[in-house]
Design an enzyme around this catalytic site. Structure first.
Site, PDB file in Angstrom:
ATOM      1  N   HIS A  65      -0.597   0.092 -10.034  1.00 47.49           N
ATOM      2  CA  HIS A  65      -1.033  -0.937  -9.200  1.00 47.49           C
ATOM      3  C   HIS A  65      -1.784  -2.041  -9.110  1.00 47.49           C
ATOM      4  CE1 HIS A  65      -3.163  -1.191  -5.155  1.00 47.49           C
ATOM      5  NE2 HIS A  65      -3.723  -2.374  -5.479  1.00 47.49           N
ATOM      6  N   ARG A 122       0.821  -1.805   0.056  1.00 47.07           N
ATOM      7  CA  ARG A 122      -0.006   0.058   0.006  1.00 47.07           C
ATOM      8  C   ARG A 122       0.626   1.578   0.008  1.00 47.07           C
ATOM      9  NH1 ARG A 122      -3.905  -2.210  -1.763  1.00 47.07           N
ATOM     10  NH2 ARG A 122      -5.311  -3.396  -0.331  1.00 47.07           N
TER      11      ARG A 122
END
Ligand code: NDP
Length: 303
Positions: free
Chosen positions: A266, A218
């Site tokens: 991502h 993250r």
């Protein structure tokens, strides 16, 4: 026995195409249940379970019969941040072998590219520069994996099989001591209060000069200013980043143009709707039959 038919709410933030793909895949995997989209006129009092992907905060608040929440994503930090989430309802996160294999591939690509200097050679090609660099063996490259869970373990296993000298950090050990002598750090921790900002100047200083960072977990794990400072000083040689504080990464963000940062949008391990829908179907079947649910989140620990 398969158990009762469930009323299932499908809720999440997707674009229209993605939503349709998931909707088809989920209903095909568990056709025995009644599925409802959040934009349909469903009766809140009848919903037994919710299958979600970062739903709008409050979307699960007024469902009096809700007994189970299944996340389509592996990380549940955004989901748990919804203060209106009913406290008593169990939540499962996505654990899917297809996603795990993809994460191991990404980590292997990044480690190999760092170890063999392939990012530098790509830059040299842009510059029209022919220059060879010394070559190390894989077992001369110590790699530290943060997060020894589903993904971290798979990554560690894949890199070990490839010959790298892999160490896994566990919470019982000092992180800074574990970092000593490690040439590459890969982050696969969940985002919690304890891990937010864990990729910071103190960690970078504990690594040998010229070490590299791979963040696949993250964005909020990373203190961005500390990374830029460590790259500027040479304490870190390069970073491969798949996740960011703000996604999409803003157009004017310094990471885009940084010559020693590789930006991925991502994609280290996307959820594959074909296999993930089967994982969801198994948990729904367990719920309907009163059997144990898989991959439940510990709300107290935050992952
Ligand atoms: P798991 O829950 O299986 O594993 C988490 C691991 O982190 C566990 O070993 C846990 O330790 C450890 N851990 C948690 N908190 C701490 C702490 N404070 N100190 C030390 N260790 C800690 O998660 P996954 O492996 O499935 O996923 C990890 C993360 O990867 C997800 O949360 C998500 O954010 C990210 N992800 C990123 C993707 C991408 O495409 N970039 C795709 C999928 C996931 P313990 O064993 O003690 O509980």
């Amino acid at each position: 026995m398969s158990g009762a038919k469930l009323n299932i709410l499908f809720a999440g933030r997707f674009d229209a195409k993605e939503r349709e793909v998931w909707w088809q895949a989920l209903r095909a995997a568990a056709p025995e249940h009644h599925w409802w989209r959040e934009d349909e006129a469903f009766v809140a009092a009848t919903i037994d379970a919710a299958v979600v992907a970062n739903p709008t905060p409050g979307a699960l608040a007024r469902l009096p019969r809700l007994r189970f929440i299944q996340s389509l994503w592996a990380g549940v930090d955004k989901l748990l941040a919804d203060a209106t989430l009913p406290l008593h309802v169990p939540i499962a996160r996505m654990v899917d072998p297809v996603m795990t294999a993809a994460m191991a591939e990404t980590a292997l690509w990044a480690v190999l590219s760092l170890h063999r200097g392939f990012f530098d050679y790509a830059q040299q090609q842009c510059d029209g520069q022919w220059q060879q660099h010394p070559q190390r063996r894989a077992d001369e490259v110590p790699v530290l994996v943060l997060g020894a869970g589903q993904l971290g373990s798979a990554v560690a296993g894949r890199l070990t099989a490839q010959g790298y000298a892999v160490k896994r950090w566990q919470r019982s050990q000092s992180l800074l001591a574990a970092a000593t002598g490690q040439h590459i750090v890969i982050n696969l921790l969940p985002l919690t209060d304890a891990t937010r900002g864990i990729l910071n100047a103190a960690l970078f200083a504990a690594l040998p000069p010229g070490a590299a960072l791979i963040n696949l977990a993250r964005g909020a794990h990373l203190v961005e200013a500390d990374l830029l400072a460590a790259l500027a000083s040479g304490q870190l040689s390069r970073a491969v980043l798949d996740v960011f504080h703000q996604e999409p990464l803003p157009a004017d963000h310094p990471f885009w143009q940084h010559p020693r940062i590789t930006v991925l949008p991502h994609v280290a391990a996307l959820t594959d709707e074909r296999s993930a829908a089967k994982v969801v179907a198994r948990n729904l079947q367990a719920l309907a039959a009163g059997q144990p649910l898989q991959h439940l989140v510990d709300r107290g620990r935050g992952y």
